[in-house]
Design a protein around this motif. Structure first.
Motif, short mmCIF file in Angstrom:
data_model
loop_
_atom_site.label_atom_id
_atom_site.label_comp_id
_atom_site.label_asym_id
_atom_site.label_seq_id
_atom_site.Cartn_x
_atom_site.Cartn_y
_atom_site.Cartn_z
N SER A 138 1.73 6.99 -18.04
CA SER A 138 2.94 7.48 -18.70
C SER A 138 4.20 6.84 -18.14
N GLY A 139 4.08 6.13 -17.01
CA GLY A 139 5.24 5.51 -16.37
C GLY A 139 5.77 6.30 -15.20
N ASP A 140 5.24 7.51 -14.96
CA ASP A 140 5.72 8.35 -13.86
C ASP A 140 5.27 7.77 -12.52
N ARG A 141 6.21 7.65 -11.57
CA ARG A 141 5.86 7.14 -10.24
C ARG A 141 5.17 8.24 -9.45
N LEU A 142 4.01 7.90 -8.86
CA LEU A 142 3.20 8.86 -8.11
C LEU A 142 3.11 8.51 -6.63
N LEU A 143 3.77 7.47 -6.20
CA LEU A 143 3.80 7.10 -4.78
C LEU A 143 5.24 6.74 -4.41
N GLN A 144 5.73 7.31 -3.33
CA GLN A 144 7.08 6.98 -2.88
C GLN A 144 7.18 5.49 -2.56
N GLU A 145 8.28 4.87 -2.97
CA GLU A 145 8.43 3.43 -2.75
C GLU A 145 8.32 3.09 -1.28
N ALA A 146 8.80 3.97 -0.40
CA ALA A 146 8.76 3.69 1.04
C ALA A 146 7.33 3.63 1.57
N ALA A 147 6.37 4.13 0.79
CA ALA A 147 4.99 4.17 1.27
C ALA A 147 4.14 3.02 0.76
N GLU A 148 4.72 2.14 -0.03
CA GLU A 148 3.93 1.06 -0.64
C GLU A 148 3.32 0.13 0.40
N GLU A 149 4.06 -0.21 1.45
CA GLU A 149 3.52 -1.12 2.47
C GLU A 149 2.37 -0.46 3.22
N GLU A 150 2.49 0.84 3.50
CA GLU A 150 1.40 1.54 4.17
C GLU A 150 0.14 1.55 3.30
N LEU A 151 0.33 1.66 1.98
CA LEU A 151 -0.82 1.62 1.09
C LEU A 151 -1.49 0.25 1.13
N ARG A 152 -0.70 -0.80 1.19
CA ARG A 152 -1.28 -2.16 1.26
C ARG A 152 -2.12 -2.32 2.53
N GLU A 153 -1.69 -1.68 3.61
CA GLU A 153 -2.45 -1.78 4.87
C GLU A 153 -3.77 -1.01 4.79
N LEU A 154 -3.88 -0.11 3.81
CA LEU A 154 -5.12 0.65 3.63
C LEU A 154 -6.18 -0.14 2.87
N LEU A 155 -5.75 -1.16 2.13
CA LEU A 155 -6.66 -1.89 1.25
C LEU A 155 -7.89 -2.46 1.96
N PRO A 156 -7.75 -3.07 3.15
CA PRO A 156 -8.94 -3.67 3.79
C PRO A 156 -10.01 -2.65 4.19
N LEU A 157 -9.67 -1.36 4.21
CA LEU A 157 -10.65 -0.34 4.58
C LEU A 157 -11.51 0.08 3.40
N ALA A 158 -11.17 -0.42 2.22
CA ALA A 158 -11.92 -0.05 1.02
C ALA A 158 -12.98 -1.09 0.70
N ASP A 159 -14.08 -0.65 0.11
CA ASP A 159 -15.12 -1.56 -0.36
C ASP A 159 -14.83 -2.03 -1.78
N LEU A 160 -14.09 -1.21 -2.52
CA LEU A 160 -13.71 -1.55 -3.89
C LEU A 160 -12.32 -0.99 -4.15
N ILE A 161 -11.45 -1.83 -4.75
CA ILE A 161 -10.10 -1.42 -5.13
C ILE A 161 -10.02 -1.46 -6.64
N THR A 162 -9.45 -0.41 -7.26
CA THR A 162 -9.47 -0.32 -8.73
C THR A 162 -8.06 -0.12 -9.31
#
Length: 530
Positions: A138-162
């Motif tokens: 719908s276009g609604d933001r569900l993650l605070q912009e300040a947290a985007e970098e922390e989310l990127r750091e979480l990516l290597p811990l996943a086996d699959l990103i969707t």
């Protein structure tokens, strides 16, 4: 359907002992934890995750990261509870319950991401699927912009990103992909950066096609990009599609242990959920998908005896036509096949038999009745004793390239994956083409052999006689009947998985017959000048 083909459909006859073709622990009901936000309308978030997990055969658990006020028109408000409470939820679950897979969805803010990352480091679940929820459809933001970098750091811990296409672009700091090729290129870049597998989704692109692709640049897939095509479902009711897909993939992976097999099992289910979504009549906006579309009211999804087997035979038709057109089969029929080609085929078949016998033994171990246990056990024994003897006798007097071929490896790997899927139906459907296609081809070739007067000088007469005898035909009929019975007892989702496993094995049968030609051509290619 030809008389020959119909002769192998289920009959009430008892079968003789068969001679099959010569030629992290997985769980049937995985325990899947969803870590995500709540949707009070029931279409997305934790509510969609739990429905999706259950619909795909798992036991769902939930840790809530955020509360939302939303409906089918959009998100009105978001409340993120203290991260310490999320940690308490996660630890309470993992202290008591073995977790087979984790799906991570909406995280909300930096503190929540840190809590999840810390818990993952301690719990180390075998399967982690991360749906990087940053912005809703719908276009609604569900993650605070300040947290985007922390989310990127979480990516290597996943086996699959969707990610959806908007999230894929945001994670890469790039513009939104406007076509499939650009989306795949972005998927490759994200997979390389994160060192994991990315599921690129074509649902937000224009056009009638709706492909999905698994992307991994580190050799963890059969190839860097595995595309699973699909048709677009014309519906406005797609609320929660991303949540549902990611949690279904986590569940399927914990059952199947193969990302491609998981996607090929989940995609038809999700297409059906979109196709049947309107029947729910939920909301006046972007309604939810129908997670349980495959569960018809009691009595309405029953199959008649032989109905599923007939559908499988129809599925196999194009592959059988292709097999009969192969030079290998034509040469085998008239005796003109070169000894080199036949020797390579038999050598690969001998390797194949070792893996195939293990798969048949697995079928015997999980079969629901004593009669079926005995059938598969005898099949495994015959596999090694009768047919292997034919191979050893012929090959012992020839010099043969006995290295494991790529088609043989892929076929055996597919059967082994089916054997640990936790589904007896999927397993027997996967092994069935090795009986059925082989019996039909063997009987057809033997008929041509007899019509030609059964010439005594035919170099492959022993092979033709072995695979056209009545004992093998009776065993094939029994294997078909067992598979048909398994389908009658299965859910619609499992039947879809059975048909997929069967079709994949049929394709491998084609490739197996054609492998001698491919191998000979590769051997004749001169080495490049260095």
């Amino acid at each position: 359907m030809s008389p020959l083909a119909s002769s192998f459909l289920p009959t009430p006859a008892n079968a003789a002992a068969p001679a099959p073709r010569g030629g992290a622990p997985l769980r049937s009901t995985p325990r899947v934890l969803a870590i995500a936000g709540s949707d009070p309308s029931g279409g997305a978030g934790i509510q969609a995750d739990l429905k999706s997990i259950a619909a795909n055969g798992g036991y769902g658990m939930a840790a809530i990261t955020a509360l939302t006020a939303q409906n089918t028109h959009g998100v009105r408000a978001v409340h993120v509870p203290p991260a310490g409470f999320l940690t308490a939820q996660l630890e309470a679950i993992s202290d008591d319950i073995s977790i087979d897979a984790v799906k991570i969805g909406m995280l909300g803010d930096s503190a929540v991401i840190a809590a999840v990352r810390s818990w993952l480091g301690k719990a180390r679940p075998a399967v982690v699927v991360l749906d990087p929820v940053m912005v809703a459809t719908s276009g609604d933001r569900l993650l605070q912009e300040a947290a985007e970098e922390e989310l990127r750091e979480l990516l290597p811990l996943a086996d699959l990103i969707t990610p959806n296409l908007a999230e894929l672009a945001m994670l890469l700091h790039e513009p939104l992909a406007n076509n499939w090729e650009a989306a795949l290129a972005q998927g490759k870049r994200l997979a390389a950066q994160a060192g994991t597998t990315v599921l690129v989704k074509g649902g937000h692109l224009d056009g009638g096609a709706c492909p999905d692709a698994l992307v991994n640049t580190e050799g963890l897939l059969a190839q860097d990009v595995v595309v699973v095509p699909g048709a677009r479902i014309d519906t406005r009711n797609s609320h929660g599609t991303g949540c549902s897909l990611s949690s279904a993939m986590a569940t399927a992976q914990a059952r199947l242990g193969d990302w491609e097999a998981s996607l090929r099992a989940v995609k038809p289910w999700l297409q059906g959920a979109l196709r049947e979504a309107e029947a729910l009549e939920v909301g006046t906006g972007n309604g939810p998908v129908h997670h349980f579309h495959h569960l018809a009211p009691k009595g309405q999804d029953a199959l008649a005896a032989g109905e599923f087997a007939a559908a499988l035979r129809q599925d196999a038709g194009p592959d059988l036509d292709y097999i009969y057109g192969l030079d290998f089969i034509r040469g085998l029929a008239d005796g003109s096949l070169t000894e080199q080609h036949f020797a390579y085929y038999l050598a690969q078949d001998a390797i194949y038999l070792n893996g195939y016998s293990r798969v048949l033994s697995r079928a015997a171990a999980i079969a629901p009745t004593e009669a079926e246990q005995l059938f598969w056990a005898r099949s495994a024994q015959q596999c090694l004793e009768v047919e292997s003897e034919l191979h050893r006798t012929w090959l012992s007097t020839r010099t043969v390239d006995a290295a494991l071929g790529p088609v043989t490896k892929s076929y055996v790997d597919h059967l082994l994956a089916s054997s640990v899927s936790g589904s007896y139906g999927v397993l027997v459907a996967a092994v069935l083409p090795c009986f059925w296609l082989y019996a039909e081809v063997g009987a057809t070739l033997h008929g041509q052999f007899q019509a030609a007067g059964s010439p005594s000088v035919h170099p492959y007469a022993d092979w033709l006689r072995t695979y056209a005898d009545e004992e093998f035909a009776a065993a094939t009929r029994e294997a078909v009947r067992i598979t048909d019975d398994a389908a009658q007892a299965a859910s619609e989702v499992e039947r879809q998985a059975m048909r997929l496993a069967f079709r994949q094995s049929c394709r491998y049968e084609v490739d197996f017959f054609d492998a001698p030609r491919v191998h000979a051509e590769q051997q004749s290619v001169p080495e490049p000048v260095r």
